[in-house]
Design an enzyme around this catalytic site. Structure first.
Site, PDB file in Angstrom:
ATOM      1  N   ASP A 109       0.633  -1.217   0.138  1.00  0.00           N
ATOM      2  CA  ASP A 109      -0.116  -0.108   0.026  1.00  0.00           C
ATOM      3  C   ASP A 109       0.863   1.183  -0.157  1.00  0.00           C
ATOM      4  O   ASP A 109       2.101   1.235   0.650  1.00  0.00           O
ATOM      5  CB  ASP A 109      -0.886   0.011   1.086  1.00  0.00           C
ATOM      6  CG  ASP A 109      -2.281   0.913   1.171  1.00  0.00           C
ATOM      7  OD1 ASP A 109      -2.081   1.959   0.782  1.00  0.00           O
ATOM      8  OD2 ASP A 109      -3.401   0.101   1.287  1.00  0.00           O
ATOM      9  N   ASP A 167       4.037   1.926  -4.326  1.00  0.00           N
ATOM     10  CA  ASP A 167       2.971   2.558  -5.122  1.00  0.00           C
ATOM     11  C   ASP A 167       2.954   1.594  -6.315  1.00  0.00           C
ATOM     12  O   ASP A 167       3.813   1.018  -7.061  1.00  0.00           O
ATOM     13  CB  ASP A 167       3.442   3.924  -5.730  1.00  0.00           C
ATOM     14  CG  ASP A 167       2.119   4.509  -6.381  1.00  0.00           C
ATOM     15  OD1 ASP A 167       1.699   3.924  -7.128  1.00  0.00           O
ATOM     16  OD2 ASP A 167       2.077   5.789  -5.808  1.00  0.00           O
ATOM     17  N   TYR A 218     -12.063   7.372 -12.425  1.00  0.00           N
ATOM     18  CA  TYR A 218     -12.368   6.228 -11.845  1.00  0.00           C
ATOM     19  C   TYR A 218     -13.043   5.166 -12.457  1.00  0.00           C
ATOM     20  O   TYR A 218     -12.783   4.007 -12.650  1.00  0.00           O
ATOM     21  CB  TYR A 218     -13.148   6.274 -10.497  1.00  0.00           C
ATOM     22  CG  TYR A 218     -13.453   5.461  -9.573  1.00  0.00           C
ATOM     23  CD1 TYR A 218     -12.541   4.746  -8.707  1.00  0.00           C
ATOM     24  CD2 TYR A 218     -14.716   4.615  -9.294  1.00  0.00           C
ATOM     25  CE1 TYR A 218     -12.569   3.780  -7.974  1.00  0.00           C
ATOM     26  CE2 TYR A 218     -14.865   3.732  -8.544  1.00  0.00           C
ATOM     27  CZ  TYR A 218     -13.782   3.298  -7.737  1.00  0.00           C
ATOM     28  OH  TYR A 218     -14.096   2.001  -6.970  1.00  0.00           O
TER      29      TYR A 218
HETATM   30  P1  NAD Z   1      -9.894   2.653   0.588  1.00  0.00           P
HETATM   31  O1  NAD Z   1      -9.509   3.845  -0.271  1.00  0.00           O
HETATM   32  O2  NAD Z   1     -10.037   2.321   1.661  1.00  0.00           O
HETATM   33  O3  NAD Z   1      -8.702   1.489  -0.077  1.00  0.00           O
HETATM   34  C1  NAD Z   1      -7.713   1.781  -1.298  1.00  0.00           C
HETATM   35  C2  NAD Z   1      -6.354   1.491  -0.667  1.00  0.00           C
HETATM   36  O4  NAD Z   1      -5.465   1.538  -1.951  1.00  0.00           O
HETATM   37  C3  NAD Z   1      -5.739   2.544   0.369  1.00  0.00           C
HETATM   38  O5  NAD Z   1      -5.361   1.917   1.362  1.00  0.00           O
HETATM   39  C4  NAD Z   1      -4.942   3.384  -0.664  1.00  0.00           C
HETATM   40  O6  NAD Z   1      -3.785   3.783   0.142  1.00  0.00           O
HETATM   41  C5  NAD Z   1      -4.255   2.041  -1.455  1.00  0.00           C
HETATM   42  N1  NAD Z   1      -3.704   2.931  -2.862  1.00  0.00           N
HETATM   43  C6  NAD Z   1      -4.531   4.015  -3.584  1.00  0.00           C
HETATM   44  N2  NAD Z   1      -3.828   4.158  -4.592  1.00  0.00           N
HETATM   45  C7  NAD Z   1      -2.643   3.387  -4.530  1.00  0.00           C
HETATM   46  C8  NAD Z   1      -1.363   3.048  -5.166  1.00  0.00           C
HETATM   47  N3  NAD Z   1      -1.208   3.955  -6.411  1.00  0.00           N
HETATM   48  N4  NAD Z   1      -0.366   2.330  -4.666  1.00  0.00           N
HETATM   49  C9  NAD Z   1      -0.832   1.689  -3.640  1.00  0.00           C
HETATM   50  N5  NAD Z   1      -1.905   1.625  -3.003  1.00  0.00           N
HETATM   51  C10 NAD Z   1      -2.695   2.670  -3.270  1.00  0.00           C
HETATM   52  O7  NAD Z   1     -11.159   2.081  -0.410  1.00  0.00           O
HETATM   53  P2  NAD Z   1     -11.757   0.568  -0.407  1.00  0.00           P
HETATM   54  O8  NAD Z   1     -13.096   0.681  -0.012  1.00  0.00           O
HETATM   55  O9  NAD Z   1     -11.226  -0.204   0.760  1.00  0.00           O
HETATM   56  O10 NAD Z   1     -11.899   0.213  -1.578  1.00  0.00           O
HETATM   57  C11 NAD Z   1     -10.885  -1.054  -2.153  1.00  0.00           C
HETATM   58  C12 NAD Z   1     -11.033  -1.520  -3.428  1.00  0.00           C
HETATM   59  O11 NAD Z   1     -12.402  -2.083  -3.696  1.00  0.00           O
HETATM   60  C13 NAD Z   1     -10.598  -0.375  -4.599  1.00  0.00           C
HETATM   61  O12 NAD Z   1     -10.108  -0.565  -5.756  1.00  0.00           O
HETATM   62  C14 NAD Z   1     -11.956   0.200  -5.032  1.00  0.00           C
HETATM   63  O13 NAD Z   1     -12.157   0.919  -6.114  1.00  0.00           O
HETATM   64  C15 NAD Z   1     -12.954  -1.086  -4.825  1.00  0.00           C
HETATM   65  N6  NAD Z   1     -14.189  -0.975  -4.805  1.00  0.00           N
HETATM   66  C16 NAD Z   1     -14.784  -0.460  -3.287  1.00  0.00           C
HETATM   67  C17 NAD Z   1     -16.233  -0.150  -3.283  1.00  0.00           C
HETATM   68  C18 NAD Z   1     -16.659   0.309  -1.753  1.00  0.00           C
HETATM   69  O14 NAD Z   1     -17.916   0.449  -1.644  1.00  0.00           O
HETATM   70  N7  NAD Z   1     -16.299   0.394  -0.911  1.00  0.00           N
HETATM   71  C19 NAD Z   1     -17.045  -0.078  -4.252  1.00  0.00           C
HETATM   72  C20 NAD Z   1     -16.641  -0.897  -5.713  1.00  0.00           C
HETATM   73  C21 NAD Z   1     -15.300  -0.874  -5.592  1.00  0.00           C
END
Ligand code: NAD
Ligand code: UDP
Length: 313
Positions: free
Chosen positions: A32, A57, A144
């Protein structure tokens, strides 16, 4: 025991997935860059000898030896993914290419965290996986939505061209404990506002609908999908219980016994009017369906936010 890589593992969903996989005896590599995730989310596991945190990253390639990859790295809340839209799309496109390249090289199965946003503002209701969507390619949400659509394309091309064992999971709105306090998504916003006595910010007239899935149900679905080797999906994972955003606000106020008032704010551009998953494929292929009702899940989430508020005081 498996060695599992979770990109975005320090985020909301990722940290719950780390927990489940550790509880089942696996080794977990949590990768992360801590953009929206935090060390606090994973502090419980830092002492576990089967857990490793890598600050990295996904835009840059990395070589690791693992059996499975869950590719979750990407900010998920509109305020966070719109903060630096170019970085968001780079994360989805270059990050997914890097993880697919890794999966190809080490022959790991990879689950791609896609989203219901690939359906955009849907003209088909509820949304089935064979619906191609209604997405604005040039709007503020496009970094997105289109990034995630390209992520799916890349998975299918690596599958067809290089036989990479991939699985595409279209996640619908998911909520639960450990959502960031400032996450900006509707469930966390309403709970924080209700328990701190601030006005509840309703965007638009609140007639838009969403279907909210509790995080434990979602990660159970992730593992069921990962275990079905050779099955690519895409498969919707979400809770088909649909509710308007206004009803959600009223329910949160009632459950927290809050005196907060609901105030109106403008509806953001391209905000989808309705969203509800058809989960027939998840039921038939994965034998999966959600078990936790909105009432119960909201109760657990409110309790978690109240505890965190107390801990900070
Ligand atoms: P979140 O923002 O809590 O988690 C995303 C994580 O990715 C974070 O820890 C962030 O620091 C990390 N991250 C972002 N860019 C990065 C990079 N370039 N390199 C390394 N790490 C990086 O969001 P979440 O709700 O836990 O979502 C997780 C995944 O599920 C995402 O891919 C999101 O698109 C997908 N998703 C979530 C939902 C929801 O309702 N929570 C719905 C649809 C899709
Ligand atoms: N929303 C709202 N108040 C808020 C945050 C969000 O009314 O404080 C609305 C938002 O306009 C959308 C719905 O709640 O219609 C879900 O928003 P969220 O950002 O959680 O997820 P997404 O739009 O990506 O489904």
């Amino acid at each position: 025991m498996k060695r599992v890589l979770i990109t975005g593992g320090a985020g909301f969903i990722g940290s719950h997935l780390c927990q489940k996989l550790l509880n089942e005896g696996n080794e977990v590599l949590c990768l992360d860059n801590l953009f929206t995730g935090s060390k606090k989310n994973i502090e419980l596991f830092l002492d576990n000898h089967r857990f490793e945190f890598i600050r990295h990253d996904v835009i840059s390639p990395i070589l690791l030896e693992v059996d499975q990859i869950y590719n979750l790295a990407c900010p998920a809340s509109p305020i966070h993914y719109q903060y630096n839209p170019v970085k968001t799309i780079k994360t989805s496109v270059m990050g997914t290419i890097n993880m697919l390249g890794l999966a190809k090289r080490i022959r790991a199965r990879m689950l791609q965290a896609s989203t219901s946003e690939v359906y955009g503002d849907p003209q088909v209701h509820p949304q089935r996986e064979d619906y191609w969507g209604n997405v604005n390619p040039i709007g503020p949400r496009s970094c997105y939505d289109e990034g995630k659509r390209v992520g799916e394309t890349l998975c299918m091309d690596y599958y067809r061209q290089n036989q990479v064992d991939i699985a595409i999971c279209r996640i619908f709105n998911t909520y639960g404990p450990r959502m960031a306090w400032n996450d900006g998504r509707v469930v966390s916003n309403f709970i924080v506002q209700a328990i701190t006595g601030q006005d509840i910010t309703l965007y638009g007239d609140g007639s838009q609908t969403r279907s909210f899935c509790y995080v434990d149900d979602l990660v159970r679905g992730f593992c069921a999908l990962m275990d079905k080797k050779g099955f690519t999906g895409p498969v919707n994972l979400g809770n088909p219980q649909e509710i308007t955003v206004l009803e959600l606000a009223e329910r949160v106020i009632q459950m927290t016994k809050s005196s907060s008032k609901i105030i109106r704010k403008p509806l953001p551009a391209d905000d989808p009017t309705r969203r509800k998953p058809d989960i027939t494929i998840a039921k038939t292929e994965l034998n999966w369906e959600p078990e936790i009702s909105l009432e119960e899940g909201l109760g657990r989430t409110i309790e978690n936010f109240q505890q965190r508020l107390k801990d900070e005081q």
